[in-house]
Design an enzyme around this catalytic site. Structure first.
Site, PDB file in Angstrom:
ATOM      1  N   ARG A 134      12.840   7.184   2.355  1.00  0.00           N
ATOM      2  CA  ARG A 134      12.625   6.607   3.156  1.00  0.00           C
ATOM      3  C   ARG A 134      12.693   6.619   4.580  1.00  0.00           C
ATOM      4  NH1 ARG A 134      10.581   0.234   0.558  1.00  0.00           N
ATOM      5  NH2 ARG A 134       9.830   0.734   3.134  1.00  0.00           N
ATOM      6  N   ARG A 146       9.633  -2.659  12.638  1.00  0.00           N
ATOM      7  CA  ARG A 146       8.969  -3.812  11.142  1.00  0.00           C
ATOM      8  C   ARG A 146       9.800  -5.144  11.205  1.00  0.00           C
ATOM      9  NH1 ARG A 146      12.372  -0.230   7.057  1.00  0.00           N
ATOM     10  NH2 ARG A 146      11.816  -1.254   5.450  1.00  0.00           N
TER      11      ARG A 146
HETATM   12  P1  ADP Z   1       9.549  -3.834   3.034  1.00  0.00           P
HETATM   13  O1  ADP Z   1       9.899  -4.594   2.379  1.00  0.00           O
HETATM   14  O2  ADP Z   1      11.072  -3.283   2.905  1.00  0.00           O
HETATM   15  O3  ADP Z   1       9.380  -3.001   4.634  1.00  0.00           O
HETATM   16  P2  ADP Z   1       7.414  -1.905   1.364  1.00  0.00           P
HETATM   17  O4  ADP Z   1       7.717  -1.182   0.652  1.00  0.00           O
HETATM   18  O5  ADP Z   1       6.871  -4.008   1.456  1.00  0.00           O
HETATM   19  O6  ADP Z   1       8.533  -2.489   2.476  1.00  0.00           O
HETATM   20  O7  ADP Z   1       6.170  -2.020   2.754  1.00  0.00           O
HETATM   21  C1  ADP Z   1       6.770  -0.549   2.952  1.00  0.00           C
HETATM   22  C2  ADP Z   1       5.850  -0.733   4.438  1.00  0.00           C
HETATM   23  O8  ADP Z   1       4.537   0.171   3.350  1.00  0.00           O
HETATM   24  C3  ADP Z   1       5.816  -1.184   5.520  1.00  0.00           C
HETATM   25  O9  ADP Z   1       6.395  -1.167   6.406  1.00  0.00           O
HETATM   26  C4  ADP Z   1       3.959  -0.980   6.356  1.00  0.00           C
HETATM   27  O10 ADP Z   1       4.063  -0.272   6.603  1.00  0.00           O
HETATM   28  C5  ADP Z   1       3.635  -0.935   4.895  1.00  0.00           C
HETATM   29  N1  ADP Z   1       2.785  -2.397   4.257  1.00  0.00           N
HETATM   30  C6  ADP Z   1       2.825  -2.243   2.607  1.00  0.00           C
HETATM   31  N2  ADP Z   1       2.474  -3.469   2.959  1.00  0.00           N
HETATM   32  C7  ADP Z   1       1.657  -4.067   3.701  1.00  0.00           C
HETATM   33  C8  ADP Z   1       0.486  -4.433   3.728  1.00  0.00           C
HETATM   34  N3  ADP Z   1       0.275  -6.196   3.366  1.00  0.00           N
HETATM   35  N4  ADP Z   1      -0.082  -4.509   4.985  1.00  0.00           N
HETATM   36  C9  ADP Z   1       0.261  -3.510   6.409  1.00  0.00           C
HETATM   37  N5  ADP Z   1       1.342  -3.177   5.533  1.00  0.00           N
HETATM   38  C10 ADP Z   1       1.835  -2.765   4.564  1.00  0.00           C
END
Ligand code: ADP
Length: 192
Positions: A134, A146
């Site tokens: 990733r 983040r």
């Molecule tokens: P992590 O919790 O490790 O950051 P996720 O797999 O949940 O990983 O999310 C990866 C990325 O996907 C986030 O950094 C964001 O860019 C996008 N993303 C995921 N869920 C959302 C959401 N509910 N709203 C906006 N962006 C999201």
């Protein structure tokens, strides 16, 4: 319907725990991060567009994320409930989720936050980045972004759900099994 929202900072272990909890409680696991990555892998229009935000460590804009989540719920078929992982991440998303569930006669049952110290989490993500492939896990600056997104946009959800008496913080440091037990202790209050 039991609708559990799992939330926590990037790297807190939401996805890992969701895998155990969905089996234990027969819930449909919906991870917006996984849905975005599935779209990226398949080169869909949504994926290509979302990637421009995700790779920088920014949140994907609400309107599209909300629509995508609602479609996923609609397409889930019969289920005992949902385990929302990584959604909602903004107040607008939380309000949209409440309205959407309400339109079906459902509601958010409980919100559980996996808590852990930022420095531990940054190290976990950098470690994960070595094998996950990733791009958002491989660069410390993107990882820090983040956390900033989390603090600005997602942290306010804690009081949003606290006001509804639906907020349960859980210590996210310990063995995977120990943490699953802590989460189950909360969910057991809501299932028979
Ligand atoms: P992590 O919790 O490790 O950051 P996720 O797999 O949940 O990983 O999310 C990866 C990325 O996907 C986030 O950094 C964001 O860019 C996008 N993303 C995921 N869920 C959302 C959401 N509910 N709203 C906006 N962006 C999201």
């Amino acid at each position: 319907m039991v609708n559990i929202v799992l939330f926590g900072k990037p790297g807190a272990g939401k996805g890992t725990q969701a895998e155990f909890l969905k089996e234990q409680y027969n819930l449909t696991h919906l991870s917006t991060g996984d849905i975005f990555r599935f779209n990226i892998k398949n080169g869909t229009e949504l994926g290509l567009w979302a990637k421009t935000f995700i790779d920088k460590g920014d949140l994907v804009p609400d309107e599209v994320t909300i629509k995508m989540l609602e479609d996923a719920v609609e397409n889930a078929g019969n289920t005992a409930g949902f385990l929302f992982d990584g959604f909602p991440r903004t107040i607008a998303q939380a309000e949209a989720l409440d309205a959407f569930l309400q339109s079906k006669g459902w509601s958010v049952t409980a919100t559980i936050a996996l808590e852990a110290d930022d420095e531990i989490l940054v190290q976990r993500l950098l470690e994960r980045g070595k094998t996950s492939g990733r791009p958002d896990d491989q660069d410390e600056e993107k990882i820090r972004n983040r956390y900033q997104e989390y603090n600005e946009k997602t942290a306010p959800l804690m009081s949003f759900y606290e006001q509804q008496n639906k907020f349960y913080p859980v210590d996210g440091i310990g063995s995977i099994a120990e943490i699953t037990k802590r989460l189950s202790a909360v969910i057991d209050n809501f299932v028979n």
